[in-house]
Design an enzyme around this catalytic site. Structure first.
Site, PDB file in Angstrom:
ATOM      1  N   SER A 144       0.845  -1.191   0.000  1.00  0.00           N
ATOM      2  CA  SER A 144       0.000   0.000   0.000  1.00  0.00           C
ATOM      3  C   SER A 144       0.880   1.240   0.000  1.00  0.00           C
ATOM      4  O   SER A 144       2.048   1.197   0.413  1.00  0.00           O
ATOM      5  CB  SER A 144      -0.889   0.001   1.246  1.00  0.00           C
ATOM      6  OG  SER A 144      -1.576   1.237   1.393  1.00  0.00           O
ATOM      7  N   TYR A 157      -2.853  -1.465  10.112  1.00  0.00           N
ATOM      8  CA  TYR A 157      -2.753  -1.607   8.656  1.00  0.00           C
ATOM      9  C   TYR A 157      -1.403  -1.108   8.161  1.00  0.00           C
ATOM     10  O   TYR A 157      -0.724  -1.781   7.372  1.00  0.00           O
ATOM     11  CB  TYR A 157      -3.883  -0.823   8.003  1.00  0.00           C
ATOM     12  CG  TYR A 157      -3.894  -0.860   6.491  1.00  0.00           C
ATOM     13  CD1 TYR A 157      -4.314  -1.984   5.814  1.00  0.00           C
ATOM     14  CD2 TYR A 157      -3.501   0.255   5.744  1.00  0.00           C
ATOM     15  CE1 TYR A 157      -4.339  -2.020   4.416  1.00  0.00           C
ATOM     16  CE2 TYR A 157      -3.527   0.236   4.355  1.00  0.00           C
ATOM     17  CZ  TYR A 157      -3.942  -0.906   3.706  1.00  0.00           C
ATOM     18  OH  TYR A 157      -3.957  -0.938   2.327  1.00  0.00           O
TER      19      TYR A 157
END
Length: 257
Positions: A144, A157
């Site tokens: 990401s 995350y």
């Protein structure tokens, strides 16, 4: 003209929707045989249906990547079905509910790490074991933009996506001489159906968000998928250990323009 992945066979996890579905469809469109995997049965089977509608070759296996036995079975069944494993796109992942680190619940922290890091470890372990038997292969992990920078209220995350990028580089070094390439893609905000609905409901916010990107738009799931397919193809034969930002230039700027 030969297709990028003609004659190859592989796995896409988290392929029931979003980037994973687009990736599975893109691999199939480029001539690959694709083992579609997702924890959600109906979503995964729908991806297979969409691939077959366009003449592609795909099968579905339900898999919970946080369960080691489930991941081993996925790899074993792929080899049994297709006779080899040329590529894998380890895309399955989750995010923690928004919360600063003080208010982030332990159960959310642990669940995010279990899926995003333990799941990747299991996938790499069994995929690489298989690829070593067949003379090499290529792996792409979905990280990401948050694996390159911090994102407030997404601590679990972010921690996992930095971990994805780190293990990608490490495993790439460990197996380069055995002909296995390992890279990651780092998507920024991507135009999923959920984001499309948000943009429709909040057009002013949509413009602000789009204008924060150097390319003045958010990316599409197909653009993320195309990057994954290219990295697994022979066109990227000299690329390994790379964390590729597929983010419209977002990570290259020091502040929004």
């Amino acid at each position: 003209m030969p297709k990028l992945m003609e004659g190859k066979a592989g796995i896409v996890t988290g392929a029931g929707s979003g980037i994973g579905r687009a990736s599975a469809m893109s691999f199939a469109n480029e001539g690959a045989k694709v083992m579609v995997s997702d924890i959600l049965l109906e979503s995964g089977e729908e991806t297979v249906r969409l691939i077959k509608e366009t003449g592609g070759d795909a099968c579905f296996i339900q898999c919970d990547v946080s369960n080691e036995d489930s991941v081993k079975e996925l790899v074993d069944q792929t080899i049994e079905k297709y006779g080899k494993l040329d590529f894998a796109h380890n895309n399955a992942g989750i995010s923690n509910p928004p919360a600063d680190i003080v208010n982030l619940k332990s159960i959310d922290w642990e669940r995010t790490l279990k899926v995003n890091l333990d799941g990747l470890y299991y996938a790499l372990k069994y995929e690489i074991q298989a690829m070593l038997k067949f003379g090499g292969g290529a792996i792409v992990n979905t990280a990401s933009h948050s694996g390159l920078k911090g994102t407030p209220r997404k601590g679990a995350y972010v921690a996992t996506k930095w971990g994805v990028n780190g293990i990608t580089k490490t495993v790439a070094l460990e197996y380069a001489r055995q002909g296995i390439r390992v890279n990651s893609i780092c998507p920024s905000m991507t135009l999923t159906p959920m984001l499309e609905r948000y943009f429709e409901q909040a057009p002013d916010q949509a413009e602000i968000i789009k204008n924060s990107f150097p390319l003045k738009r958010v990316g599409t799931i197909e653009e993320q998928a195309n990057a994954a397919v290219w990295l697994c193809s022979d066109k990227a034969s000299y690329i390994t250990g790379v964390n590729l930002a597929v983010d419209g230039g977002l990570s290259s700027q020091s502040y929004p323009s």
